[in-house]
Design a protein around this motif. Structure first.
Motif, PDB file in Angstrom:
ATOM      1  N   ALA A 154      29.128   4.185 -15.303  1.00 13.43           N
ATOM      2  CA  ALA A 154      28.267   4.588 -14.325  1.00 13.43           C
ATOM      3  C   ALA A 154      27.852   4.679 -13.150  1.00 13.43           C
ATOM      4  O   ALA A 154      28.303   3.716 -12.617  1.00 13.43           O
ATOM      5  CB  ALA A 154      26.706   5.153 -15.092  1.00 13.43           C
ATOM      6  N   ASP A 155      27.928   6.170 -12.130  1.00 15.71           N
ATOM      7  CA  ASP A 155      27.793   5.396 -10.686  1.00 15.71           C
ATOM      8  C   ASP A 155      26.790   4.552 -10.080  1.00 15.71           C
ATOM      9  O   ASP A 155      26.185   5.973 -10.659  1.00 15.71           O
ATOM     10  CB  ASP A 155      28.458   6.661  -9.465  1.00 15.71           C
ATOM     11  CG  ASP A 155      30.278   6.270 -10.243  1.00 15.71           C
ATOM     12  OD1 ASP A 155      31.099   5.965 -10.386  1.00 15.71           O
ATOM     13  OD2 ASP A 155      30.747   7.530  -9.798  1.00 15.71           O
ATOM     14  N   ARG A 167      28.504   7.044 -20.866  1.00 14.28           N
ATOM     15  CA  ARG A 167      28.869   5.895 -19.568  1.00 14.28           C
ATOM     16  C   ARG A 167      27.379   5.138 -18.812  1.00 14.28           C
ATOM     17  O   ARG A 167      28.759   3.953 -18.555  1.00 14.28           O
ATOM     18  CB  ARG A 167      29.459   6.569 -18.135  1.00 14.28           C
ATOM     19  CG  ARG A 167      30.525   7.618 -19.013  1.00 14.28           C
ATOM     20  CD  ARG A 167      30.939   8.777 -17.291  1.00 14.28           C
ATOM     21  NE  ARG A 167      31.819   9.303 -17.204  1.00 14.28           N
ATOM     22  CZ  ARG A 167      31.878  10.860 -17.981  1.00 14.28           C
ATOM     23  NH1 ARG A 167      31.852  11.206 -18.326  1.00 14.28           N
ATOM     24  NH2 ARG A 167      34.051  11.400 -18.256  1.00 14.28           N
ATOM     25  N   LYS A 168      26.727   5.547 -18.907  1.00 10.75           N
ATOM     26  CA  LYS A 168      25.715   4.310 -18.312  1.00 10.75           C
ATOM     27  C   LYS A 168      25.380   3.431 -19.555  1.00 10.75           C
ATOM     28  O   LYS A 168      26.387   1.890 -19.271  1.00 10.75           O
ATOM     29  CB  LYS A 168      24.257   5.216 -18.094  1.00 10.75           C
ATOM     30  CG  LYS A 168      23.576   4.601 -17.718  1.00 10.75           C
ATOM     31  CD  LYS A 168      22.040   4.729 -17.999  1.00 10.75           C
ATOM     32  CE  LYS A 168      21.086   3.840 -17.120  1.00 10.75           C
ATOM     33  NZ  LYS A 168      20.198   4.602 -16.628  1.00 10.75           N
ATOM     34  N   ARG A 207      26.852  11.692 -19.845  1.00  9.41           N
ATOM     35  CA  ARG A 207      26.151   9.897 -18.780  1.00  9.41           C
ATOM     36  C   ARG A 207      25.773   8.971 -19.823  1.00  9.41           C
ATOM     37  O   ARG A 207      25.780   8.029 -19.193  1.00  9.41           O
ATOM     38  CB  ARG A 207      24.707  10.934 -18.085  1.00  9.41           C
ATOM     39  CG  ARG A 207      25.423  11.389 -17.070  1.00  9.41           C
ATOM     40  CD  ARG A 207      24.879  12.867 -15.962  1.00  9.41           C
ATOM     41  NE  ARG A 207      23.601  13.491 -16.643  1.00  9.41           N
ATOM     42  CZ  ARG A 207      23.623  14.728 -17.321  1.00  9.41           C
ATOM     43  NH1 ARG A 207      24.118  15.717 -17.238  1.00  9.41           N
ATOM     44  NH2 ARG A 207      22.233  14.848 -17.696  1.00  9.41           N
ATOM     45  N   LYS A 208      25.495   9.351 -20.482  1.00  7.00           N
ATOM     46  CA  LYS A 208      24.052   7.743 -21.029  1.00  7.00           C
ATOM     47  C   LYS A 208      25.171   7.265 -21.814  1.00  7.00           C
ATOM     48  O   LYS A 208      25.540   5.841 -21.568  1.00  7.00           O
ATOM     49  CB  LYS A 208      23.402   8.003 -22.498  1.00  7.00           C
ATOM     50  CG  LYS A 208      21.854   9.180 -21.997  1.00  7.00           C
ATOM     51  CD  LYS A 208      20.887   9.946 -23.041  1.00  7.00           C
ATOM     52  CE  LYS A 208      20.203  10.913 -22.990  1.00  7.00           C
ATOM     53  NZ  LYS A 208      19.518  11.549 -24.124  1.00  7.00           N
TER      54      LYS A 208
END
Length: 82
Positions: free
Chosen positions: A81-82, A75-76, A72-73
């Motif tokens: 990230a969405d 992707r952010k 998640r990190k």
């Protein structure tokens, strides 16, 4: 003939790298869906690390298996990230 990254007789070290490669493929697909450029460089990372570029953003991927929180990190950091 290329090797299957999901082979059953992989050692623990191979498995971690293979899972990272699968994660990199997922990042590449997400970047392409968003119309962003994608580049991954294994040679420029220190040790077993890898540099990943998406558009004008850059991050470093660890050489170990990437857990969901780290994913998640990453992707952010890359703007995926969405």
């Amino acid at each position: 003939m290329s090797e299957n990254p999901r082979r059953l007789n992989a050692s623990a070290c191979d498995c971690a790298v293979d899972k990272r490669d699968i994660f990199v493929a997922e990042l590449r697909d997400e970047a392409r869906r968003k119309g962003l450029s994608f580049r991954a460089e294994k040679r420029r990372g220190k040790g077993g690390h890898m540099l990943v570029y998406v558009g004008d953003r850059l991050t470093t991927l660890p050489s170990r298996e990437i857990d969901p929180k780290t994913a998640r990190k990453i992707r952010k950091q890359l703007g995926l990230a969405d």
